[in-house]
Write a protein that holds these residues in place. Sequence first.
Motif, PDB file in Angstrom:
ATOM      1  N   GLU A 320     -11.904 -50.601 -16.863  1.00  0.00           N
ATOM      2  CA  GLU A 320     -10.767 -50.272 -16.018  1.00  0.00           C
ATOM      3  C   GLU A 320     -10.686 -48.750 -15.877  1.00  0.00           C
ATOM      4  N   VAL A 321     -10.558 -48.279 -14.640  1.00  0.00           N
ATOM      5  CA  VAL A 321     -10.513 -46.842 -14.390  1.00  0.00           C
ATOM      6  C   VAL A 321      -9.410 -46.515 -13.388  1.00  0.00           C
ATOM      7  N   SER A 322      -9.017 -45.249 -13.388  1.00  0.00           N
ATOM      8  CA  SER A 322      -8.182 -44.688 -12.329  1.00  0.00           C
ATOM      9  C   SER A 322      -9.025 -43.681 -11.564  1.00  0.00           C
ATOM     10  N   VAL A 323      -8.883 -43.668 -10.242  1.00  0.00           N
ATOM     11  CA  VAL A 323      -9.725 -42.815  -9.405  1.00  0.00           C
ATOM     12  C   VAL A 323      -8.854 -41.961  -8.491  1.00  0.00           C
ATOM     13  N   VAL A 324      -9.061 -40.643  -8.548  1.00  0.00           N
ATOM     14  CA  VAL A 324      -8.464 -39.724  -7.587  1.00  0.00           C
ATOM     15  C   VAL A 324      -9.596 -39.193  -6.720  1.00  0.00           C
ATOM     16  N   GLU A 325      -9.384 -39.175  -5.424  1.00  0.00           N
ATOM     17  CA  GLU A 325     -10.448 -38.789  -4.490  1.00  0.00           C
ATOM     18  C   GLU A 325      -9.953 -37.708  -3.537  1.00  0.00           C
ATOM     19  N   MET A 326     -10.834 -36.750  -3.242  1.00  0.00           N
ATOM     20  CA  MET A 326     -10.546 -35.735  -2.228  1.00  0.00           C
ATOM     21  C   MET A 326     -11.716 -35.659  -1.272  1.00  0.00           C
ATOM     22  N   ASP A 327     -11.457 -35.724   0.028  1.00  0.00           N
ATOM     23  CA  ASP A 327     -12.472 -35.578   1.072  1.00  0.00           C
ATOM     24  C   ASP A 327     -12.065 -34.401   1.950  1.00  0.00           C
ATOM     25  N   GLY A 328     -12.953 -33.424   2.096  1.00  0.00           N
ATOM     26  CA  GLY A 328     -12.641 -32.241   2.889  1.00  0.00           C
ATOM     27  C   GLY A 328     -12.642 -30.984   2.037  1.00  0.00           C
ATOM     28  N   GLN A 329     -12.172 -29.889   2.612  1.00  0.00           N
ATOM     29  CA  GLN A 329     -12.168 -28.634   1.875  1.00  0.00           C
ATOM     30  C   GLN A 329     -10.963 -27.771   2.244  1.00  0.00           C
ATOM     31  N   PHE A 330     -10.628 -26.870   1.281  1.00  0.00           N
ATOM     32  CA  PHE A 330      -9.475 -25.994   1.467  1.00  0.00           C
ATOM     33  C   PHE A 330      -9.864 -24.771   2.292  1.00  0.00           C
ATOM     34  N   ASP A 331      -8.941 -24.275   3.069  1.00  0.00           N
ATOM     35  CA  ASP A 331      -9.115 -22.993   3.738  1.00  0.00           C
ATOM     36  C   ASP A 331      -8.482 -21.861   2.934  1.00  0.00           C
ATOM     37  N   ARG A 332      -7.339 -22.170   2.287  1.00  0.00           N
ATOM     38  CA  ARG A 332      -6.618 -21.169   1.495  1.00  0.00           C
ATOM     39  C   ARG A 332      -6.295 -21.739   0.118  1.00  0.00           C
ATOM     40  N   LEU A 333      -6.903 -21.160  -0.910  1.00  0.00           N
ATOM     41  CA  LEU A 333      -6.707 -21.677  -2.263  1.00  0.00           C
ATOM     42  C   LEU A 333      -5.282 -21.473  -2.760  1.00  0.00           C
ATOM     43  N   ASP A 334      -4.594 -20.441  -2.275  1.00  0.00           N
ATOM     44  CA  ASP A 334      -3.233 -20.222  -2.758  1.00  0.00           C
ATOM     45  C   ASP A 334      -2.301 -21.357  -2.347  1.00  0.00           C
ATOM     46  N   GLU A 335      -2.695 -22.130  -1.330  1.00  0.00           N
ATOM     47  CA  GLU A 335      -1.874 -23.264  -0.896  1.00  0.00           C
ATOM     48  C   GLU A 335      -2.153 -24.531  -1.705  1.00  0.00           C
ATOM     49  N   LEU A 336      -3.115 -24.440  -2.635  1.00  0.00           N
ATOM     50  CA  LEU A 336      -3.439 -25.592  -3.472  1.00  0.00           C
ATOM     51  C   LEU A 336      -2.247 -26.041  -4.309  1.00  0.00           C
ATOM     52  N   ILE A 337      -1.292 -25.142  -4.523  1.00  0.00           N
ATOM     53  CA  ILE A 337      -0.101 -25.478  -5.296  1.00  0.00           C
ATOM     54  C   ILE A 337       0.624 -26.673  -4.678  1.00  0.00           C
ATOM     55  N   TYR A 338       0.531 -26.827  -3.377  1.00  0.00           N
ATOM     56  CA  TYR A 338       1.158 -27.958  -2.688  1.00  0.00           C
ATOM     57  C   TYR A 338       0.532 -29.277  -3.150  1.00  0.00           C
ATOM     58  N   VAL A 339      -0.791 -29.298  -3.266  1.00  0.00           N
ATOM     59  CA  VAL A 339      -1.473 -30.498  -3.760  1.00  0.00           C
ATOM     60  C   VAL A 339      -1.185 -30.695  -5.242  1.00  0.00           C
ATOM     61  N   GLU A 340      -1.261 -29.609  -6.011  1.00  0.00           N
ATOM     62  CA  GLU A 340      -1.029 -29.696  -7.454  1.00  0.00           C
ATOM     63  C   GLU A 340       0.335 -30.292  -7.776  1.00  0.00           C
ATOM     64  N   SER A 341       1.339 -29.975  -6.957  1.00  0.00           N
ATOM     65  CA  SER A 341       2.694 -30.464  -7.222  1.00  0.00           C
ATOM     66  C   SER A 341       2.827 -31.966  -7.055  1.00  0.00           C
ATOM     67  N   HIS A 342       1.858 -32.604  -6.407  1.00  0.00           N
ATOM     68  CA  HIS A 342       1.905 -34.054  -6.203  1.00  0.00           C
ATOM     69  C   HIS A 342       1.007 -34.815  -7.191  1.00  0.00           C
ATOM     70  N   LEU A 343       0.303 -34.091  -8.038  1.00  0.00           N
ATOM     71  CA  LEU A 343      -0.540 -34.707  -9.070  1.00  0.00           C
ATOM     72  C   LEU A 343       0.190 -34.666 -10.409  1.00  0.00           C
ATOM     73  N   SER A 344       0.053 -35.728 -11.191  1.00  0.00           N
ATOM     74  CA  SER A 344       0.709 -35.805 -12.499  1.00  0.00           C
ATOM     75  C   SER A 344      -0.322 -36.041 -13.606  1.00  0.00           C
ATOM     76  N   ASN A 345       0.113 -35.817 -14.852  1.00  0.00           N
ATOM     77  CA  ASN A 345      -0.768 -35.904 -16.029  1.00  0.00           C
ATOM     78  C   ASN A 345      -1.888 -34.873 -15.972  1.00  0.00           C
ATOM     79  N   LEU A 346      -1.591 -33.677 -15.472  1.00  0.00           N
ATOM     80  CA  LEU A 346      -2.611 -32.633 -15.356  1.00  0.00           C
ATOM     81  C   LEU A 346      -2.855 -31.896 -16.666  1.00  0.00           C
ATOM     82  N   SER A 347      -1.953 -32.035 -17.626  1.00  0.00           N
ATOM     83  CA  SER A 347      -2.064 -31.346 -18.924  1.00  0.00           C
ATOM     84  C   SER A 347      -2.036 -29.828 -18.770  1.00  0.00           C
ATOM     85  N   THR A 348      -1.283 -29.333 -17.797  1.00  0.00           N
ATOM     86  CA  THR A 348      -1.134 -27.894 -17.618  1.00  0.00           C
ATOM     87  C   THR A 348      -0.090 -27.351 -18.591  1.00  0.00           C
ATOM     88  N   LYS A 349      -0.169 -26.062 -18.872  1.00  0.00           N
ATOM     89  CA  LYS A 349       0.806 -25.394 -19.731  1.00  0.00           C
ATOM     90  C   LYS A 349       2.009 -24.908 -18.941  1.00  0.00           C
TER      91      LYS A 349
END
Length: 403
Positions: A320-349
């Motif tokens: 049994e697995v959980s799968v997160v998938e991304m197709d495509g690429q970012f133009d601006r890495l500073d906007e990645l925070i928008y995606v990060e805010s919708h992901l959970s269990n990231l184990s960030t500090k």
Amino acid sequence: MAICSAHTTTSLQSPCTTVSNTGFRQKQVIFFTSNRRSGRRHGGARTFQVSCSVQKPVVIGLAADSGCGKSTFMRRLTSVFGGAAEPPKGGNPDSNTLISDTTTVICLDDYHSLDRTGRKEKGVTALDPRANNFDLMYEQVKAIKEGQTIEKPIYNHVTGLLDPPEVIAPPKIFVIEGLHPMFDERVRDLLDFSIYLDISDEVKFAWKIQRDMAERGHSLESIQASIEARKPDFDAFIDPQKQYADAVIEVLPTQLIPDDNEGKVLRVKLIMKEGVKHFNPVYLFDEGSSISWVPCGRKLTCSYPGIKFAYGPDTYYGHEVSVVEMDGQFDRLDELIYVESHLSNLSTKFYGEVTQQMLKHADFPGSNNGTGLFQTIVGLKIRDLYEQIIAERAGAPAEAAKV
């Protein structure tokens, strides 16, 4: 940091309690005496017994074929723990080992039993188990995990020869990366966590064309022949290891561009095994649900063909697995925070740590797509796993000492 337990004992011959300790090379028992009236007395003195033992390193395995991003992943991982990873100071300049304040990364090519000429004479590739010393690999990984210093061989990629060994001391985190970290069951059982980088044939071919034709002047026919010659051993000895991995980063051609064969836009999956101790899979929006998400174009800038995410439960080689998938690429890495805010269990500090790590290494290969994103996330998950293991080891002896 020494983690020790102290308790009174009725005799100098009493058995001692062994606890985890990062500051000692071997088990030590230290006796202290006091003339205070409290406590048990033996010959006018109160006897305390303190026992300490070396803390075992946490061992991580990373498997992948050559040219599939192992080195980049290791740079991201060591960065998460802090400190730059560098070759051993004063050692062989062609050493494959990288050492930082917390981690030591060794390349399993160092356990080749045949040098380049020997493999050619016997008609075997480096992928073939017959060209590798798994007994020595097991003995030395086991010794490191037990807190012992080893003399590890060196395979010189420049000369193709086996160089004199180098001394490796046990670190806090010991990473073995290469072709075969999960091939031998004995070595596999020593791993606290394992990762497999799975690059599809189509993407691998596209990457090799980009590198070998543009940078090395190779012909398309020679590149194809090189891949085909290596494929039987890869399919037989390397690829099957992914069934044992706790996490797999799978790199595939994009589905956003019909019939794409350039390999510049990628679809990347992070496949995470359920039920792994100290590891909780990452999820998107709602844990256990099946999600398909196209981010808002006003919050995440992306040119053609856009970006698409997906998440859901699945099975992988019967697990049994959980799968997160991304197709495509970012133009601006500073906007990645928008995606990060919708992901959970990231184990960030802290909020935004994934984005910070990605921006810190914006020049690394894959930083604009799912390979860099998921490598960074797995690095953070390994840090969390390490901290949980160390806390558990520290807690268990302390509880035992109370009994």
